[in-house]
Design an enzyme around this catalytic site. Structure first.
Site, short mmCIF file in Angstrom:
data_model
loop_
_atom_site.label_atom_id
_atom_site.label_comp_id
_atom_site.label_asym_id
_atom_site.label_seq_id
_atom_site.Cartn_x
_atom_site.Cartn_y
_atom_site.Cartn_z
N GLN A 193 29.14 22.02 -73.03
CA GLN A 193 28.86 23.21 -73.84
C GLN A 193 28.17 24.25 -72.97
O GLN A 193 27.92 25.36 -73.40
CB GLN A 193 27.92 22.86 -75.00
N VAL A 213 27.41 27.02 -70.10
CA VAL A 213 28.19 28.11 -69.49
C VAL A 213 27.71 28.36 -68.07
O VAL A 213 28.16 29.29 -67.41
CB VAL A 213 28.06 29.41 -70.33
N ASP A 214 26.80 27.50 -67.57
CA ASP A 214 26.08 27.82 -66.32
C ASP A 214 26.82 27.44 -65.04
O ASP A 214 26.33 27.72 -63.94
CB ASP A 214 24.68 27.19 -66.34
N HIS A 242 32.35 26.29 -74.22
CA HIS A 242 31.72 27.55 -74.61
C HIS A 242 31.87 28.64 -73.55
O HIS A 242 31.14 29.62 -73.58
CB HIS A 242 30.23 27.32 -74.96
N CYS A 250 36.18 48.51 -67.46
CA CYS A 250 37.36 48.03 -66.74
C CYS A 250 37.87 49.08 -65.77
O CYS A 250 38.00 50.27 -66.13
CB CYS A 250 38.44 47.70 -67.77
N CYS A 254 42.35 52.22 -68.30
CA CYS A 254 41.78 51.30 -69.30
C CYS A 254 40.36 51.69 -69.71
O CYS A 254 40.14 52.15 -70.82
CB CYS A 254 41.81 49.86 -68.79
N GLY A 257 21.93 15.30 -73.25
CA GLY A 257 21.19 16.58 -73.21
C GLY A 257 21.66 17.60 -74.21
O GLY A 257 21.64 18.79 -73.93
N SER A 314 21.45 18.73 -78.50
CA SER A 314 20.90 18.47 -79.83
C SER A 314 22.03 18.17 -80.81
O SER A 314 21.79 17.73 -81.93
CB SER A 314 20.09 19.68 -80.30
N GLU A 326 14.56 13.09 -76.59
CA GLU A 326 14.21 13.13 -78.01
C GLU A 326 15.35 12.54 -78.82
O GLU A 326 16.50 12.62 -78.43
CB GLU A 326 14.07 14.60 -78.50
P1 OAD Z 1 19.85 22.62 -77.28
O1 OAD Z 1 18.81 23.53 -76.71
O2 OAD Z 1 20.13 22.73 -78.74
O3 OAD Z 1 19.45 21.10 -77.01
C1 OAD Z 1 19.06 20.65 -75.74
C2 OAD Z 1 18.84 19.16 -75.83
O4 OAD Z 1 18.52 18.69 -74.53
C3 OAD Z 1 17.68 18.73 -76.75
O5 OAD Z 1 18.13 17.68 -77.59
C4 OAD Z 1 16.62 18.22 -75.76
O6 OAD Z 1 15.84 17.17 -76.30
C5 OAD Z 1 17.48 17.74 -74.61
N1 OAD Z 1 16.83 17.73 -73.29
C6 OAD Z 1 15.85 18.52 -72.81
N2 OAD Z 1 15.55 18.21 -71.53
C7 OAD Z 1 16.37 17.18 -71.18
C8 OAD Z 1 16.56 16.41 -70.00
N3 OAD Z 1 15.86 16.64 -68.90
N4 OAD Z 1 17.50 15.44 -70.02
C9 OAD Z 1 18.24 15.20 -71.12
N5 OAD Z 1 18.11 15.90 -72.27
C10 OAD Z 1 17.19 16.87 -72.31
O7 OAD Z 1 21.15 22.83 -76.40
P2 OAD Z 1 22.68 22.46 -76.74
O8 OAD Z 1 22.76 21.21 -77.54
O9 OAD Z 1 23.42 22.52 -75.47
O10 OAD Z 1 26.07 27.70 -77.88
O11 OAD Z 1 23.07 23.69 -77.64
C11 OAD Z 1 24.39 23.78 -78.10
C12 OAD Z 1 24.83 25.22 -78.16
O12 OAD Z 1 23.86 25.99 -78.90
C13 OAD Z 1 24.90 25.92 -76.83
O13 OAD Z 1 26.09 25.67 -76.12
C14 OAD Z 1 24.83 27.38 -77.24
C15 OAD Z 1 23.70 27.29 -78.23
O14 OAD Z 1 23.66 28.27 -79.20
C16 OAD Z 1 26.63 28.90 -77.68
O15 OAD Z 1 26.09 29.77 -77.02
C17 OAD Z 1 27.94 29.08 -78.38
#
Ligand code: OAD
Length: 250
Positions: free
Chosen positions: A102, A104-105, A120, A149, A154, A191, A193, A219
């Site tokens: 998920q 984008v980095d 994403h 652009c 354009c 990593g 949520s 967590e």
């Molecule tokens: P979140 O910020 O919702 O969740 C990050 C998760 O990583 C949490 O459950 C943390 O506990 C866990 N975490 C933190 N440090 C960690 C580590 N060192 N090792 C392992 N886990 C760790 O991020 P995403 O689940 O990626 O969407 O969020 C999903 C989407 O929400 C993103 O892609 C973005 C955002 O809005 C878009 O932009 C469309």
């Protein structure tokens, strides 16, 4: 010191023909890229409705562009961590290994992963809203504020190639993610949520199709009760130890 990995993980990994890994912002946290949720998360400081959707961009393109530029600067100044590198190693060890992210980095690709499904988008790519021309950082017209652009006639607004709230996921990427989830023997959710759909449906889809579901996270999440194995801790530690165990077991 981490406690030793459970034997069941090693035997599942050794027996697996297809491994699928699903990652979220937590895998990049140890590189210094902020996550979205939690106390230090981006969505605590910034409002997604003002920054991560098309109508916000149309209303204030310079503001949204500058927010993505600031994130690009952070991402450009950090390095992939041991978790990203372990996943690149895993791809070389396992005959069929798909990484669905998920994030984008672009850090998975920078670490050497090749079979990456970017659900994403990718913050390093941009495209023209009017004609669809693709721009990377290097070929972007730098005019101050949101670039336009440069194709003859354009002059459309250029936006980051990331999925914003309310937008569909890229079709090919989604289909690839569904295939890799439905066919996995072992599925890692790392990593994330696991709250942003449809991406968050993939771990349960994999489990329902017979995958053994492993979650790595410091967590508990809403997915944890359904995981066959919950490894509580940092991906930068638990992914390398899982991949090292796999290397030694082979
Ligand atoms: P979140 O910020 O919702 O969740 C990050 C998760 O990583 C949490 O459950 C943390 O506990 C866990 N975490 C933190 N440090 C960690 C580590 N060192 N090792 C392992 N886990 C760790 O991020 P995403 O689940 O990626 O969407 O969020 C999903 C989407 O929400 C993103 O892609 C973005 C955002 O809005 C878009 O932009 C469309």
């Amino acid at each position: 010191m981490n406690s030793p990995l459970p034997e069941t993980l090693l035997s599942r990994l050794l027996g697996a023909e297809r491994i699928t890994v699903f990652t979220g912002a937590g895998v990049s946290a140890e590189s210094g890229v902020p996550t979205f949720r939690g106390n230090e998360g981006l969505w605590k400081k910034f409002k997604p409705e003002e920054l991560a959707n098309l109508s916000a961009f149309m209303k204030n393109p310079d503001l949204v562009w500058e927010w993505y530029e600031a994130r690009r600067r952070i991402i450009g100044s950090v390095q992939p961590n041991a978790g990203h590198r372990a996943l690149a190693d895993m791809e070389r060890l396992v005959s069929s290994c798909t990484l669905i992210t998920q994030n984008v980095d672009n850090l998975h690709r920078r670490a050497g992963s090749r079979n990456v499904v970017e659900l994403h988008g990718n913050i390093e790519r941009n495209y023209c809203l009017a004609c669809g021309a693709v721009y990377t950082g290097a070929d972007l017209p730098h005019t101050g504020g949101v670039p336009r652009c440069s194709r003859a006639g354009c002059n459309g607004l250029i936006r980051p190639d990331v999925v914003w709230f309310g937008e569909m996921l890229p079709e090919d990427e989604w289909e690839g993610a569904v295939r890799a989830s439905a066919s996995a023997d072992v599925f890692f959710s790392v990593g994330t949520s696991a709250v942003v759909y449809p991406a968050a449906s993939l771990p349960m889809m994999a489990k329902q199709q017979g995958a053994w579901l492993v979650e790595i996270n410091p967590e508990q999440t809403t997915l944890t009760p359904s995981a066959d194995l919950f490894l509580q801790g940092l991906s930068g530690e638990l992914l390398p130890s899982s991949v090292n165990a796999l290397k030694e077991g082979r």
